[in-house]
Design a protein around this motif. Structure first.
Motif, PDB file in Angstrom:
ATOM      1  N   GLY A 343       0.811  -1.214   0.000  1.00 36.84           N
ATOM      2  CA  GLY A 343       0.000   0.000   0.000  1.00 36.84           C
ATOM      3  C   GLY A 343       0.842   1.261   0.000  1.00 36.84           C
ATOM      4  O   GLY A 343       0.486   2.259  -0.650  1.00 36.84           O
ATOM      5  N   ARG A 344       1.960   1.229   0.702  1.00 38.17           N
ATOM      6  CA  ARG A 344       2.848   2.399   0.693  1.00 38.17           C
ATOM      7  C   ARG A 344       3.455   2.611  -0.684  1.00 38.17           C
ATOM      8  O   ARG A 344       3.619   3.761  -1.141  1.00 38.17           O
ATOM      9  CB  ARG A 344       3.942   2.234   1.758  1.00 38.17           C
ATOM     10  N   PHE A 345       3.789   1.523  -1.373  1.00 37.41           N
ATOM     11  CA  PHE A 345       4.296   1.664  -2.740  1.00 37.41           C
ATOM     12  C   PHE A 345       3.223   2.243  -3.660  1.00 37.41           C
ATOM     13  O   PHE A 345       3.512   3.075  -4.528  1.00 37.41           O
ATOM     14  CB  PHE A 345       4.777   0.314  -3.270  1.00 37.41           C
ATOM     15  N   ARG A 346       1.994   1.796  -3.497  1.00 36.75           N
ATOM     16  CA  ARG A 346       0.910   2.337  -4.323  1.00 36.75           C
ATOM     17  C   ARG A 346       0.807   3.850  -4.154  1.00 36.75           C
ATOM     18  O   ARG A 346       0.701   4.587  -5.134  1.00 36.75           O
ATOM     19  CB  ARG A 346      -0.415   1.677  -3.952  1.00 36.75           C
ATOM     20  N   ALA A 347       0.870   4.320  -2.914  1.00 36.15           N
ATOM     21  CA  ALA A 347       0.779   5.762  -2.665  1.00 36.15           C
ATOM     22  C   ALA A 347       1.979   6.502  -3.248  1.00 36.15           C
ATOM     23  O   ALA A 347       1.838   7.597  -3.816  1.00 36.15           O
ATOM     24  CB  ALA A 347       0.685   6.002  -1.157  1.00 36.15           C
ATOM     25  N   SER A 348       3.170   5.910  -3.117  1.00 30.69           N
ATOM     26  CA  SER A 348       4.369   6.545  -3.645  1.00 30.69           C
ATOM     27  C   SER A 348       4.310   6.677  -5.158  1.00 30.69           C
ATOM     28  O   SER A 348       4.657   7.737  -5.725  1.00 30.69           O
ATOM     29  CB  SER A 348       5.598   5.735  -3.229  1.00 30.69           C
ATOM     30  N   ILE A 349       3.876   5.610  -5.832  1.00 31.24           N
ATOM     31  CA  ILE A 349       3.798   5.647  -7.295  1.00 31.24           C
ATOM     32  C   ILE A 349       2.728   6.630  -7.751  1.00 31.24           C
ATOM     33  O   ILE A 349       2.928   7.400  -8.707  1.00 31.24           O
ATOM     34  CB  ILE A 349       3.535   4.231  -7.837  1.00 31.24           C
ATOM     35  N   ALA A 350       1.581   6.657  -7.068  1.00 31.98           N
ATOM     36  CA  ALA A 350       0.498   7.572  -7.447  1.00 31.98           C
ATOM     37  C   ALA A 350       0.902   9.034  -7.286  1.00 31.98           C
ATOM     38  O   ALA A 350       0.357   9.908  -7.976  1.00 31.98           O
ATOM     39  CB  ALA A 350      -0.743   7.278  -6.607  1.00 31.98           C
ATOM     40  N   ALA A 351       1.857   9.310  -6.394  1.00 29.41           N
ATOM     41  CA  ALA A 351       2.287  10.685  -6.162  1.00 29.41           C
ATOM     42  C   ALA A 351       3.275  11.184  -7.212  1.00 29.41           C
ATOM     43  O   ALA A 351       3.575  12.382  -7.261  1.00 29.41           O
ATOM     44  CB  ALA A 351       2.915  10.797  -4.770  1.00 29.41           C
ATOM     45  N   ARG A 352       3.779  10.296  -8.067  1.00 33.84           N
ATOM     46  CA  ARG A 352       4.741  10.711  -9.079  1.00 33.84           C
ATOM     47  C   ARG A 352       4.026  11.428 -10.233  1.00 33.84           C
ATOM     48  O   ARG A 352       2.821  11.237 -10.440  1.00 33.84           O
ATOM     49  CB  ARG A 352       5.529   9.490  -9.594  1.00 33.84           C
ATOM     50  N   PRO A 353       4.728  12.249 -10.998  1.00 33.42           N
ATOM     51  CA  PRO A 353       4.084  13.011 -12.067  1.00 33.42           C
ATOM     52  C   PRO A 353       3.432  12.115 -13.122  1.00 33.42           C
ATOM     53  O   PRO A 353       3.980  11.086 -13.507  1.00 33.42           O
ATOM     54  CB  PRO A 353       5.237  13.823 -12.676  1.00 33.42           C
ATOM     55  N   HIS A 354       2.269  12.530 -13.586  1.00 28.12           N
ATOM     56  CA  HIS A 354       1.541  11.809 -14.640  1.00 28.12           C
ATOM     57  C   HIS A 354       2.295  11.943 -15.966  1.00 28.12           C
ATOM     58  O   HIS A 354       2.985  12.953 -16.199  1.00 28.12           O
ATOM     59  CB  HIS A 354       0.131  12.388 -14.766  1.00 28.12           C
ATOM     60  N   PRO A 355       2.178  10.962 -16.859  1.00 28.38           N
ATOM     61  CA  PRO A 355       2.833  11.088 -18.177  1.00 28.38           C
ATOM     62  C   PRO A 355       2.476  12.367 -18.923  1.00 28.38           C
ATOM     63  O   PRO A 355       3.317  12.894 -19.665  1.00 28.38           O
ATOM     64  CB  PRO A 355       2.332   9.846 -18.929  1.00 28.38           C
ATOM     65  N   ASP A 356       1.273  12.891 -18.748  1.00 29.01           N
ATOM     66  CA  ASP A 356       0.916  14.158 -19.417  1.00 29.01           C
ATOM     67  C   ASP A 356       1.843  15.284 -18.980  1.00 29.01           C
ATOM     68  O   ASP A 356       2.290  16.097 -19.805  1.00 29.01           O
ATOM     69  CB  ASP A 356      -0.529  14.535 -19.110  1.00 29.01           C
ATOM     70  N   SER A 357       2.154  15.349 -17.682  1.00 26.17           N
ATOM     71  CA  SER A 357       3.050  16.383 -17.175  1.00 26.17           C
ATOM     72  C   SER A 357       4.468  16.177 -17.692  1.00 26.17           C
ATOM     73  O   SER A 357       5.172  17.133 -18.044  1.00 26.17           O
ATOM     74  CB  SER A 357       3.052  16.368 -15.639  1.00 26.17           C
ATOM     75  N   VAL A 358       4.888  14.924 -17.750  1.00 23.60           N
ATOM     76  CA  VAL A 358       6.251  14.626 -18.216  1.00 23.60           C
ATOM     77  C   VAL A 358       6.383  14.946 -19.705  1.00 23.60           C
ATOM     78  O   VAL A 358       7.403  15.495 -20.135  1.00 23.60           O
ATOM     79  CB  VAL A 358       6.603  13.150 -17.930  1.00 23.60           C
ATOM     80  N   ALA A 359       5.356  14.638 -20.488  1.00 24.98           N
ATOM     81  CA  ALA A 359       5.380  14.977 -21.916  1.00 24.98           C
ATOM     82  C   ALA A 359       5.530  16.477 -22.120  1.00 24.98           C
ATOM     83  O   ALA A 359       6.321  16.936 -22.963  1.00 24.98           O
ATOM     84  CB  ALA A 359       4.130  14.464 -22.601  1.00 24.98           C
ATOM     85  N   ALA A 360       4.798  17.250 -21.330  1.00 22.62           N
ATOM     86  CA  ALA A 360       4.895  18.711 -21.439  1.00 22.62           C
ATOM     87  C   ALA A 360       6.294  19.196 -21.065  1.00 22.62           C
ATOM     88  O   ALA A 360       6.858  20.092 -21.723  1.00 22.62           O
ATOM     89  CB  ALA A 360       3.845  19.366 -20.552  1.00 22.62           C
ATOM     90  N   GLN A 361       6.871  18.582 -20.039  1.00 22.68           N
ATOM     91  CA  GLN A 361       8.223  18.960 -19.597  1.00 22.68           C
ATOM     92  C   GLN A 361       9.252  18.621 -20.674  1.00 22.68           C
ATOM     93  O   GLN A 361      10.134  19.441 -20.985  1.00 22.68           O
ATOM     94  CB  GLN A 361       8.546  18.231 -18.301  1.00 22.68           C
ATOM     95  N   LEU A 362       9.134  17.441 -21.261  1.00 26.65           N
ATOM     96  CA  LEU A 362      10.100  17.046 -22.295  1.00 26.65           C
ATOM     97  C   LEU A 362       9.943  17.878 -23.554  1.00 26.65           C
ATOM     98  O   LEU A 362      10.934  18.185 -24.230  1.00 26.65           O
ATOM     99  CB  LEU A 362       9.928  15.556 -22.611  1.00 26.65           C
ATOM    100  N   ALA A 363       8.716  18.211 -23.896  1.00 26.85           N
ATOM    101  CA  ALA A 363       8.485  19.047 -25.090  1.00 26.85           C
ATOM    102  C   ALA A 363       9.124  20.422 -24.910  1.00 26.85           C
ATOM    103  O   ALA A 363       9.616  21.018 -25.880  1.00 26.85           O
ATOM    104  CB  ALA A 363       6.993  19.191 -25.341  1.00 26.85           C
ATOM    105  N   ALA A 364       9.151  20.902 -23.674  1.00 27.81           N
ATOM    106  CA  ALA A 364       9.729  22.231 -23.407  1.00 27.81           C
ATOM    107  C   ALA A 364      11.246  22.229 -23.502  1.00 27.81           C
ATOM    108  O   ALA A 364      11.842  23.244 -23.872  1.00 27.81           O
ATOM    109  CB  ALA A 364       9.285  22.717 -22.033  1.00 27.81           C
ATOM    110  N   ILE A 365      11.888  21.092 -23.180  1.00 24.17           N
ATOM    111  CA  ILE A 365      13.352  21.073 -23.187  1.00 24.17           C
ATOM    112  C   ILE A 365      13.920  20.393 -24.433  1.00 24.17           C
ATOM    113  O   ILE A 365      15.107  20.439 -24.676  1.00 24.17           O
ATOM    114  CB  ILE A 365      13.902  20.368 -21.939  1.00 24.17           C
ATOM    115  N   GLY A 366      13.038  19.702 -25.214  1.00 23.31           N
ATOM    116  CA  GLY A 366      13.506  18.910 -26.349  1.00 23.31           C
ATOM    117  C   GLY A 366      13.969  19.768 -27.520  1.00 23.31           C
ATOM    118  O   GLY A 366      13.692  20.933 -27.628  1.00 23.31           O
TER     119      GLY A 366
END
Length: 366
Positions: A343-366
């Motif tokens: 359960g602690r792993f589930r919470a930790s993984i859910a707290a990480r950035p969503h792929p939508d946010s990561v795509a936006a971040q990579l598009a900005a630096i790519g």
């Protein structure tokens, strides 16, 4: 923006890349997946454009050739004790076969960014050849920088590239509580799927459920897990759900054993109390994301390493198929410590950035 995703020609390698590829597509970017063989299925299933960069490629044939040439390393690889020696030989040969096709696709597609997984360094080589920024997308529990380094040689030599340049970043989907702190861009693990039904098994009210899953790659050292579970299933007060049953199972299964073909793990795992599996990184992370305790049977390649990672994490156990008993399966369902840690792993993984946010971040630096 045009983004090229490059994967080794195995289903389990391309699936972890699908969520980020879909995120780029949702954001309006043009996406193309370059891979071969079985991995082509994943892209087509989610309607991502796919380029076959090695028509007629057979991973099994390449693996057998490596085993015949290097029998001692092959034996260690089957036992899961070869470290990076086996992966260097096997995926070095795989990438030497892929790199011409990836380079040709890169020339045609003209991507602004190349995203590749660690065992698809053909993507990094093609990007370096054209001066295109590259991102390494981790998809396993080994350190991707090490895997890329040990497999790159044949592809680099083929295209006369001196060395792999440092990627813009490494997308990290494994939580640090599992693999330690790694440099890069954290992202939430979302299991990629290739279709199937979300309700593949009968739901019997009040009955605990254990899923049993096996590798998407058939080969030596991959069998026996499901047979071991079925052998004791009649003594287990739970429903046993076999995903893609292996060959050699009894014709008459116990009444509490049910079977189905392809099943989306993100739909199945949250509905079960535990999962028994082969140790693939995607299943390990999928179970952790769902907060489900897991029993991992060590196997060839990285699966012994992954089983050890799970056991050290406290979210599951590692044991051979022959050690599986009805008592172990009951304990897997009832052990409070396993469930709390998962359960602690589930919470930790859910707290990480969503792929939508990561795509936006990579598009900005790519």
């Amino acid at each position: 923006m045009r983004v090229l995703f490059v994967s080794a020609p195995l289903l389990g390698h391309v699936l972890p890349l699908v969520p980020l590829a879909e995120a780029f597509r949702r954001a309006g970017h043009e996406v193309l997946v370059a891979t071969a063989a079985d991995a082509l299925t994943a892209g087509r299933a989610v309607k991502l454009p796919v380029a076959d960069v090695a028509p007629g490629f057979s991973f099994g044939r390449t693996a057998r050739r490596m085993m015949l040439r290097h029998p001692l390393i092959a034996r260690a690889e089957l036992a899961g004790t070869a470290g990076t020696r086996g992966v260097a030989l096997l995926f070095g040969a795989v990438n030497e076969r892929l790199v011409d096709g990836v380079a040709a696709v890169t020339d045609r597609f003209r991507p602004d960014l190349v995203v590749h997984e660690p065992l698809a360094v053909a993507g990094a080589v093609a990007a370096a050849r054209r001066g295109i920024p590259a991102v390494r997308h981790e998809n396993n529990l080994f350190d991707g920088a090490v895997l890329a380094a040990v497999t790159a040689g044949p592809a680099l030599r083929r295209h006369r590239v001196e060395a792999l340049p440092e990627p813009l970043t490494a997308v990290q989907i494994a939580p640090p509580e599992l693999v330690g702190e790694r440099t890069g861009t954290p992202m939430r693990h979302l299991p990629g799927t290739v279709g199937g039904t979300a309700t593949p098994f009968p739901v019997r009210e009040g009955r605990p459920r254990i899923a049993v899953s096996r590798s998407t790659v058939d080969g030596p050292g991959s069998g026996g897990l499901m047979r071991a579970v079925v052998a004791v299933a009649g003594e287990v007060d739970a429903d046993i759900l076999l995903v893609r049953p292996e060959r050699g199972l009894p014709a008459d299964l116990p009444r509490n054993v049910f079977t189905a073909g392809w099943v989306p793990l993100d739909a199945l795992l949250p509905t079960v109390g535990a999962v028994v599996h082969h140790g693939g990184a995607g299943t390990v992370l999928g179970a952790l994301a769902a907060g489900v305790p897991q029993l991992v049977v060590p196997g060839p390649g990285d699966r012994r390493h992954n089983a050890g990672v799970v056991e050290r994490s406290g979210a599951g156990w590692a044991m051979s198929a022959t050690a599986i008993t009805a008592d172990q399966l009951h304990r897997l369902l009832s052990d409070y410590g396993l469930r709390m840690t998962a359960g602690r792993f589930r919470a930790s993984i859910a707290a990480r950035p969503h792929p939508d946010s990561v795509a936006a971040q990579l598009a900005a630096i790519g």
